[in-house]
Design a protein around this motif. Structure first.
Motif, PDB file in Angstrom:
ATOM      1  N   HIS A  80       0.811  -1.286   0.033  1.00  0.00           N
ATOM      2  CA  HIS A  80       0.020  -0.093  -0.223  1.00  0.00           C
ATOM      3  C   HIS A  80       0.871   1.332   0.072  1.00  0.00           C
ATOM      4  N   LYS A  82      -1.873   5.925 -10.186  1.00  0.00           N
ATOM      5  CA  LYS A  82      -2.489   6.701  -9.303  1.00  0.00           C
ATOM      6  C   LYS A  82      -3.982   7.084  -9.963  1.00  0.00           C
ATOM      7  N   GLU A  83      -5.005   7.004  -9.095  1.00  0.00           N
ATOM      8  CA  GLU A  83      -6.274   7.064  -9.485  1.00  0.00           C
ATOM      9  C   GLU A  83      -6.813   8.587  -9.147  1.00  0.00           C
ATOM     10  N   LYS A  97      -6.850  10.660  -5.751  1.00  0.00           N
ATOM     11  CA  LYS A  97      -6.383   9.652  -4.930  1.00  0.00           C
ATOM     12  C   LYS A  97      -4.998   9.604  -4.653  1.00  0.00           C
ATOM     13  N   ASN A 153      -3.005   4.026  -2.949  1.00  0.00           N
ATOM     14  CA  ASN A 153      -3.408   2.727  -3.831  1.00  0.00           C
ATOM     15  C   ASN A 153      -2.690   1.519  -3.082  1.00  0.00           C
ATOM     16  N   THR A 154      -3.257   0.414  -3.453  1.00  0.00           N
ATOM     17  CA  THR A 154      -2.786  -0.824  -3.070  1.00  0.00           C
ATOM     18  C   THR A 154      -2.545  -1.752  -4.439  1.00  0.00           C
ATOM     19  N   PHE A 155      -1.191  -2.484  -4.472  1.00  0.00           N
ATOM     20  CA  PHE A 155      -0.979  -2.747  -5.715  1.00  0.00           C
ATOM     21  C   PHE A 155      -0.281  -4.162  -5.317  1.00  0.00           C
TER      22      PHE A 155
END
Length: 278
Positions: free
Chosen positions: A69, A119-120, A123, A126-128
């Motif tokens: 995260h 990157k949204e 926001k 993020n979690t990836f």
């Protein structure tokens, strides 16, 4: 919950949160062990025949999926932090990762990238998922046989096959026969594993025999007790000089290994090895 990274450069392991404070481990998922074995089909025999001895069965490489995260707090930092993570994880050389979810074990891995951290919109978090490849297919102990095997020193953990007796010996002096315990779940091979044996002995044609697997090494030269004999893969050396030998340094089967030393009554031998876990 932490992800630890050890680049195998002598600096030891570092936590991801110390290296890159804006990243945190979410999950750590190694695939199950992946065995590679030979099989044969025989007429009038049900199923398949397994021609290999269990010690010849190998573990294939496996994937480890790690969820991380990111929270950059502000948008401007997101892009910089993302590239710092790429630089920290994507390396041309293998290194070790571990987690406190599986304490005292580490995995040798490569990370070749093939992941992104999008990157949204507005926001900043993020979690990836990051894919690692466990190149030898097993985990290994962070410490070696020379560290006492008990739960009081925080070097060993449940699930690592620790025995009820915490006085296991891995160094023997003038003891012609002795037992060495392989605490792991994988046969230890001197050609492959971090398996160090040191011998000080006086005598000629000194032999090291593991009666459990039938492996034997004979040093076909005269040794002095003051000389340290080391074993580097298939080589037996004193001060970088290769000695004449026959056979091979015995590895360690899973569990107890019954050893014998021949042609010397004045010796000390030490087994300094990591242990390996499927």
């Amino acid at each position: 919950m932490e992800l630890y990274i050890d680049y195998d450069n002598g600096l030891g392991e570092q936590s991801l949160s110390n290296l890159l404070p804006y990243f945190k481990l979410v999950s750590f998922l190694p695939e199950s062990p992946n065995i590679e074995r030979e099989t044969a089909k025989v007429h009038r025999i049900n199923g398949v025949v397994l021609p290999q001895h269990p010690r010849d069965v190998t573990y294939k490489e496996r994937d480890i999926k790690v969820e991380i995260h990111i929270d950059s707090i502000i948008a401007e930092n997101f892009y910089q932090y993302r590239h710092e993570l790429y630089a920290a994880l994507v390396k041309p050389f293998p290194y070790y990762i571990s987690t406190d979810l599986l304490p005292n074990r580490r995995f040798k891995v490569t990370c070749d990238g093939n992941f992104s951290v999008p990157k949204e919109k507005e926001k900043n978090f993020n979690t990836f998922e990051v894919p690692f490849l466990n190149v030898n297919g097993v985990a290994e102990s962070k410490t070696t046989s020379l560290t006492a095997q008990n739960f009081s020193g925080e070097h060993w953990s449940p699930g690592m096959n620790i025995q009820e007796v915490d006085s296991l010996q891995y160094s023997f002096a003038n003891q012609k026969t002795f037992s060495v315990y392989n605490t792991g779940g994988v046969m230890i091979n001197p050609m492959e594993h971090d398996y160090n044996v040191y011998l000080y002995a006086a005598g000629k044609n000194v032999s090291i025999i593991n009666h459990t697997n039938g492996e034997k090494l004979t040093i076909e030269e005269t040794l002095k007790k003051s000389q340290k004999v080391s074993f580097i893969k298939q080589y037996t050396v004193i001060d970088k000089k290769t000695l004449k030998t026959s056979g091979r340094l015995p590895g360690l089967e899973i569990g107890w290994n019954e050893f014998e030393i021949q042609n010397t009554s004045d010796f000390k031998i030490t087994f300094d090895t990591r242990f390996y876990y499927p």
